[in-house]
Design a protein around this motif. Sequence first.
Motif, mmCIF file in Angstrom:
data_model
loop_
_atom_site.group_PDB
_atom_site.id
_atom_site.type_symbol
_atom_site.label_atom_id
_atom_site.label_comp_id
_atom_site.label_asym_id
_atom_site.label_seq_id
_atom_site.Cartn_x
_atom_site.Cartn_y
_atom_site.Cartn_z
ATOM 1 N N TYR A 51 44.553 38.135 35.191
ATOM 2 C CA TYR A 51 43.317 38.809 35.598
ATOM 3 C C TYR A 51 43.577 40.309 35.522
ATOM 4 N N VAL A 52 42.491 41.072 35.416
ATOM 5 C CA VAL A 52 42.658 42.530 35.409
ATOM 6 C C VAL A 52 42.123 43.131 36.703
ATOM 7 N N ALA A 53 41.144 42.477 37.321
ATOM 8 C CA ALA A 53 40.605 42.903 38.620
ATOM 9 C C ALA A 53 40.106 41.657 39.318
ATOM 10 N N THR A 112 44.148 34.281 29.531
ATOM 11 C CA THR A 112 43.788 35.649 29.931
ATOM 12 C C THR A 112 42.345 35.665 30.431
ATOM 13 N N GLY A 113 42.082 36.593 31.349
ATOM 14 C CA GLY A 113 40.743 36.667 31.947
ATOM 15 C C GLY A 113 40.389 35.367 32.631
ATOM 16 N N ALA A 114 41.318 34.863 33.451
ATOM 17 C CA ALA A 114 41.185 33.492 33.964
ATOM 18 C C ALA A 114 40.653 33.428 35.400
ATOM 19 N N ASN A 115 40.101 34.537 35.904
ATOM 20 C CA ASN A 115 39.555 34.465 37.265
ATOM 21 C C ASN A 115 38.028 34.431 37.259
ATOM 22 N N ALA A 173 41.481 35.153 41.435
ATOM 23 C CA ALA A 173 42.633 34.603 40.696
ATOM 24 C C ALA A 173 43.457 33.688 41.602
ATOM 25 N N GLU A 174 43.649 34.103 42.872
ATOM 26 C CA GLU A 174 44.419 33.280 43.817
ATOM 27 C C GLU A 174 43.715 31.952 44.093
ATOM 28 N N TYR A 229 48.679 36.646 37.573
ATOM 29 C CA TYR A 229 49.400 37.808 37.065
ATOM 30 C C TYR A 229 48.383 38.859 36.620
ATOM 31 N N GLU A 230 48.496 40.051 37.191
ATOM 32 C CA GLU A 230 47.577 41.139 36.853
ATOM 33 C C GLU A 230 48.065 41.883 35.623
#
Length: 279
Positions: free
Chosen positions: A50-52, A25-28, A57-58, A74-75
Amino acid sequence: MSVIQGAPRGVIPGHLLKGQKALVTGANSGIGKATAIGLGRAGADVVVNYVAGRGEAEQVVEEISGFGVRAMAYEADVSQEDQVVAMIERMVQEFGTIDILVANAGLQRDAPFTEMTTAQWQKVLDVNLTGQFLCAREATKEFLRRGVVPEVSHAAGKIICMSSVHQLIPWAGHVNYAASKGGVQMMMETLAQELAPHRIRVNAIAPGAIRTPINRSAWDTPDAEKDLLQLIPYRRVGDPEDIAHAVVGLASDLMDYVVGTTLYVDGGMTLFPGFATGG
Ligand code: NAD
């Protein structure tokens, strides 16, 4: 003596986690990004939550795909129950299961105590503590459903909670953050005790000062970095890769007997360095 300036590179064995499915989680950004890449380098397929910031993330997905494993962005907001449930469901649909959860997403909302709003308090508890609870609960349901697959891992699942040295060191001006990480410690230990008989290993990593956006003001000028180094006996600020290496090791069967432990990855910050010359 030659001085190592940063985390050693190129030390992750390529097949350590081959065939395992990991969610970070929070991986960007920061630690989560380095961890997702490290798990991919070790042979795991990785969901990059990611959340934003879909673009970042990509990019992480692209880098992981370069190791010949699968990756998917995945958001989801980890503090929202329906979004966490949907994320794990989707992961199981796409990847078949989950073997490794790295509950990493976290944030700070700093303020002197009497100025801290209830919203600042609640936001940090919601993301840093409730977010880890929700992700751990949903991952555990899948670990229990599937059980141990010996060709993949000795454990039915591994949960790694991203804590902080501030589960131990009080931190003036950050009461919400320190309380959230203190909560992570006792949540992790309780889950470890409850889930170990099911061969689910729950552990935590407590980073010290790692160079990421969350704490930029602590290291981004020479004066700030000099002050920070006084708190670190090993005399270097950590890199996100230092934490990624610890996650890969803890998630692997090399650490199969490690259960309910917090691994401090902090260059000695929790050794009370002020006592090196005083006391
Ligand atoms: P960061 O700000 O670079 O990364 C935090 C990540 O969490 C970001 O991707 C952010 O978008 C994500 N996030 C925030 N709220 C979210 C939510 N509701 N849902 C999903 N994702 C969300 O910071 P970092 O330093 O990489 O922090 C990662 C973890 O490490 C945090 O739990 C932090 O408390 C912990 N930590 C960091 C340090 C350090 O020195 N950097 C030290 C101790 C602990």
